[in-house]
Design a protein around this motif. Structure first.
Motif, PDB file in Angstrom:
ATOM      1  N   ALA A 109       0.864  -1.286   0.100  1.00 36.98           N
ATOM      2  CA  ALA A 109      -0.091   0.043   0.096  1.00 36.98           C
ATOM      3  C   ALA A 109       0.922   1.195   0.113  1.00 36.98           C
ATOM      4  O   ALA A 109       1.907   1.388   0.972  1.00 36.98           O
ATOM      5  N   MET A 114      -1.808   3.764   0.917  1.00 39.22           N
ATOM      6  CA  MET A 114      -1.522   3.606   2.365  1.00 39.22           C
ATOM      7  C   MET A 114      -2.569   4.462   3.249  1.00 39.22           C
ATOM      8  O   MET A 114      -3.188   4.150   4.287  1.00 39.22           O
ATOM      9  N   SER A 117      -5.603   2.391   3.483  1.00 32.82           N
ATOM     10  CA  SER A 117      -5.369   1.082   4.024  1.00 32.82           C
ATOM     11  C   SER A 117      -5.482   1.333   5.731  1.00 32.82           C
ATOM     12  O   SER A 117      -5.752   0.281   6.496  1.00 32.82           O
ATOM     13  N   PHE A 131       4.139  -0.703   3.812  1.00 33.51           N
ATOM     14  CA  PHE A 131       3.433   0.526   3.652  1.00 33.51           C
ATOM     15  C   PHE A 131       4.347   1.504   3.286  1.00 33.51           C
ATOM     16  O   PHE A 131       5.329   1.429   4.302  1.00 33.51           O
ATOM     17  N   LYS A 168       9.296   3.239   4.490  1.00 28.54           N
ATOM     18  CA  LYS A 168       8.436   2.118   4.094  1.00 28.54           C
ATOM     19  C   LYS A 168       8.634   1.223   5.649  1.00 28.54           C
ATOM     20  O   LYS A 168       9.472   1.075   6.343  1.00 28.54           O
TER      21      LYS A 168
END
Length: 265
Positions: A109, A114, A117, A131, A168
């Protein structure tokens, strides 16, 4: 619904599936418009008691459709204003509706993906998911509520690090920092996610809606204002006939435990 999204209802559970797998479920204007229509349906359809949001294919959502950004050319500013505005209406509906939302993150995502989500009450992610804010890589700032959600979920310092450095997080890291509810092993996401959805759908929807509302307001309210909202909500719910029935049944069960319960009690 328009292209890019599938919407279905079964046994009181509505499923919204981002359905552009060949584009990583990236959000273009038709998808954002479809998401808004689905969100409005979920908000107003009394037969829906729980909503599941997920993606099709190997990605949950790659974020905004960068090809559409390029196609907008010199009109990109106006284009992004319209795209983000439509997406934001959908996010607001999904977060404020009177039904619980379960998000099943089936893969990576990024960017607005993201953002999407994280809007669920329960967020499950496959172990292979990750993410990424992604906005900094293309010189943009967040949309979809990411800069609102992150500080509330993981704290300001961690949110600053993630957004400013485009950091990330793996699924496990996301769980450890409180970004998601739980990591699920690959191949088990749908089974575990819908088990939760069925549990929520069997509960009292108005009460769940009030819980969602109270939690959403909790950061903006003063203590006294929030206590007043709690008092109003619990009193209004208590006026429903089924509440007295449930309380009576609970008291009766506690007052007359079964022999098995008595032996172990």
């Amino acid at each position: 619904m328009n292209s890019g999204l599938k919407f279905s209802i079964q046994d009181g559970i509505a499923t919204i599936t981002l359905d552009r797998p060949e584009h990583g479920n990236a959000i273009d204007l038709p998808l954002a418009q479809s998401l808004l229509k689905a969100a409005i349906s979920c908000d107003h359809d009394s037969s829906i008691r729980c909503v599941v949001l997920t993606g099709k294919g190997t990605l949950f959502c790659a974020g905004g459709d960068l090809g559409a950004f390029v196609s907008a050319g010199g009109e990109i500013s106006g284009f992004l204003s319209g795209l983000a505005g439509t997406l934001h209406l959908a996010v607001s509906r999904l977060m404020r509706m009177n039904k619980p939302l379960v998000v099943l993150v089936n893969g990576p995502a990024a960017g607005a993906g993201m953002s999407l989500s994280l809007i669920g009450d329960i967020v499950l992610a496959q172990r292979s998911a990750h993410f990424t804010p992604a906005y900094g890589a293309i010189g943009l700032s967040p949309d979809g509520g990411l800069s609102w959600q992150l500080p509330r979920l993981v704290g300001l310092r961690r949110a600053q690090e993630m957004l400013l450095l485009n950091k990330k997080a793996s699924a496990q890291q996301a769980q450890d920092m409180g970004l998601i509810t739980r990591v699920v092993e690959d191949g088990q996401l749908e089974g575990e996610g819908y088990a939760i959805a069925r549990t929520l759908a069997a509960m009292t929807t108005p009460a769940l809606g009030r819980v969602r509302s109270l939690l959403l307001q909790s950061y903006g309210n003063s203590l006294e204002a929030h206590l007043e909202q709690e008092a109003r909500h619990i009193a209004e719910l208590a006026a429903e006939p089924h509440v007295l029935e449930k309380v009576t049944a609970f008291v009766d069960k506690r007052s007359h435990p079964s022999k098995q319960e008595f032996r172990h009690g």
